[in-house]
Design an enzyme around this catalytic site. Structure first.
Site, PDB file in Angstrom:
ATOM      1  N   CYS A  56       0.866  -1.151  -0.024  1.00 13.79           N
ATOM      2  CA  CYS A  56      -0.084   0.059  -0.003  1.00 13.79           C
ATOM      3  C   CYS A  56       0.799   1.142   0.138  1.00 13.79           C
ATOM      4  O   CYS A  56       0.190   2.496   0.199  1.00 13.79           O
ATOM      5  CB  CYS A  56      -0.989   0.108   1.115  1.00 13.79           C
ATOM      6  SG  CYS A  56      -2.216  -1.121   1.241  1.00 13.79           S
ATOM      7  N   ASP A  57       2.238   1.354  -0.016  1.00  9.81           N
ATOM      8  CA  ASP A  57       3.122   2.513   0.210  1.00  9.81           C
ATOM      9  C   ASP A  57       4.431   2.283  -0.698  1.00  9.81           C
ATOM     10  O   ASP A  57       5.317   2.674  -0.056  1.00  9.81           O
ATOM     11  CB  ASP A  57       3.035   2.988   1.701  1.00  9.81           C
ATOM     12  CG  ASP A  57       3.557   4.367   1.395  1.00  9.81           C
ATOM     13  OD1 ASP A  57       3.061   5.235   0.306  1.00  9.81           O
ATOM     14  OD2 ASP A  57       3.994   4.782   2.370  1.00  9.81           O
ATOM     15  N   LEU A  58       4.355   1.655  -1.591  1.00 10.28           N
ATOM     16  CA  LEU A  58       5.572   1.454  -2.456  1.00 10.28           C
ATOM     17  C   LEU A  58       6.032   2.716  -3.354  1.00 10.28           C
ATOM     18  O   LEU A  58       5.203   3.372  -3.706  1.00 10.28           O
ATOM     19  CB  LEU A  58       5.415   0.374  -3.507  1.00 10.28           C
ATOM     20  CG  LEU A  58       5.239  -0.980  -3.179  1.00 10.28           C
ATOM     21  CD1 LEU A  58       4.652  -1.936  -4.382  1.00 10.28           C
ATOM     22  CD2 LEU A  58       6.328  -1.399  -2.606  1.00 10.28           C
ATOM     23  N   THR A 100       0.528   7.127  -0.860  1.00 10.39           N
ATOM     24  CA  THR A 100       1.248   8.354  -1.031  1.00 10.39           C
ATOM     25  C   THR A 100       0.853   9.145  -2.410  1.00 10.39           C
ATOM     26  O   THR A 100       0.836   8.318  -3.249  1.00 10.39           O
ATOM     27  CB  THR A 100       2.963   8.310  -1.159  1.00 10.39           C
ATOM     28  OG1 THR A 100       3.242   7.727   0.202  1.00 10.39           O
ATOM     29  CG2 THR A 100       3.318   9.628  -1.153  1.00 10.39           C
TER      30      THR A 100
END
Length: 236
Positions: A56-58, A100
């Site tokens: 969920c936040d690569l 992000t």
């Protein structure tokens, strides 16, 4: 990690005055190897961990590099273990946007479900940033233009115009000289072919609609082919 994050290595010029040590710009082969490390990490989380985990936040700042420049995925603060459902998704409507800005897939912004394809979108944006050295939040991206569209438009005759100039300078004294020498490919020709493939991968992974994105296993196969071309060999 001893070598910090991928973000520092990609955008070292922005932080040069505050750097504690001198960083050498990443060459194309190094970027391909890092992309492959991250792809294997995603494949493990999605397919080989017993339960499907979506990161969920690569993004580059969450890709950490060890002393051998091997990439590791970090920061699982937003990650989610998916429920055992046919679509393998997690209902995120009650938790707001995950990820992000610029890296989160568009469906998350409209209350869509967390899914493996969401990580693939983020990975695609990561690949495009690695090739272009443009953040998805760059001020140039406005009025409907984003990193995905920017790369898509350049995949024809404008490929070299959007690539990180450092890649073009490394390993080749004259990267603009894309000609054949006595019937053999030059280093610059192999490099351009690899850049094109990397760009195509990034675009294919960051399609707006989830069903059109590549799966991570196919990405790994393509990256191995790119690495083969860079090494000019038939095996990795």
């Amino acid at each position: 990690m001893p070598n910090g994050s991928l973000d520092i290595w990609l955008h070292w010029n922005d932080r040069k005055e505050n750097m504690q040590k001198e960083l050498l710009p990443l060459g194309l082969l190094e970027r391909v190897c890092i992309a492959l490390d991250v792809a294997y990490a995603i494949d493990y989380l999605h397919n080989h961990n017993g339960r499907t985990i979506v990161h969920c936040d690569l993004k580059p700042s969450n890709i950490l590099l060890d002393e051998d420049m091997v990439a590791h995925v970090g920061d699982f603060g937003l990650s989610k273990i998916l429920q055992s459902e046919p679509l393998n998704t997690y209902d995120s409507s009650s938790i707001g946007v995950r990820g992000t800005i610029g890296y989160a897939p568009p469906e998350y912004g409209i209350g869509g479900k967390v899914s493996r394809s969401g990580d693939i979108y983020s990975y695609g944006i990561l690949l495009l940033e690695m090739v272009t050295c443009k953040r998805p939040t760059d001020p140039m991206f406005k009025e409907g233009l984003n990193l995905h569209k920017y790369a898509s438009k350049a995949m024809g005759d404008h490929l070299l115009e959007i690539c990180d100039p450092i890649i073009l300078r490394n390993d080749c004294s004259d990267p603009a000289q894309l000609t054949k020498n006595k019937g053999e490919e030059t280093v610059s020709m192999r490099k351009e072919a690899c850049l094109r493939l990397m760009l195509e991968l990034g675009v294919a992974c960051s399609m707006e609609l989830p069903q059109y994105r590549m799966d991570i296993r196919s990405v790994i196969k393509e990256l191995h082919l790119i690495k083969d071309v860079m090494l000019d060999t038939s095996t990795c």
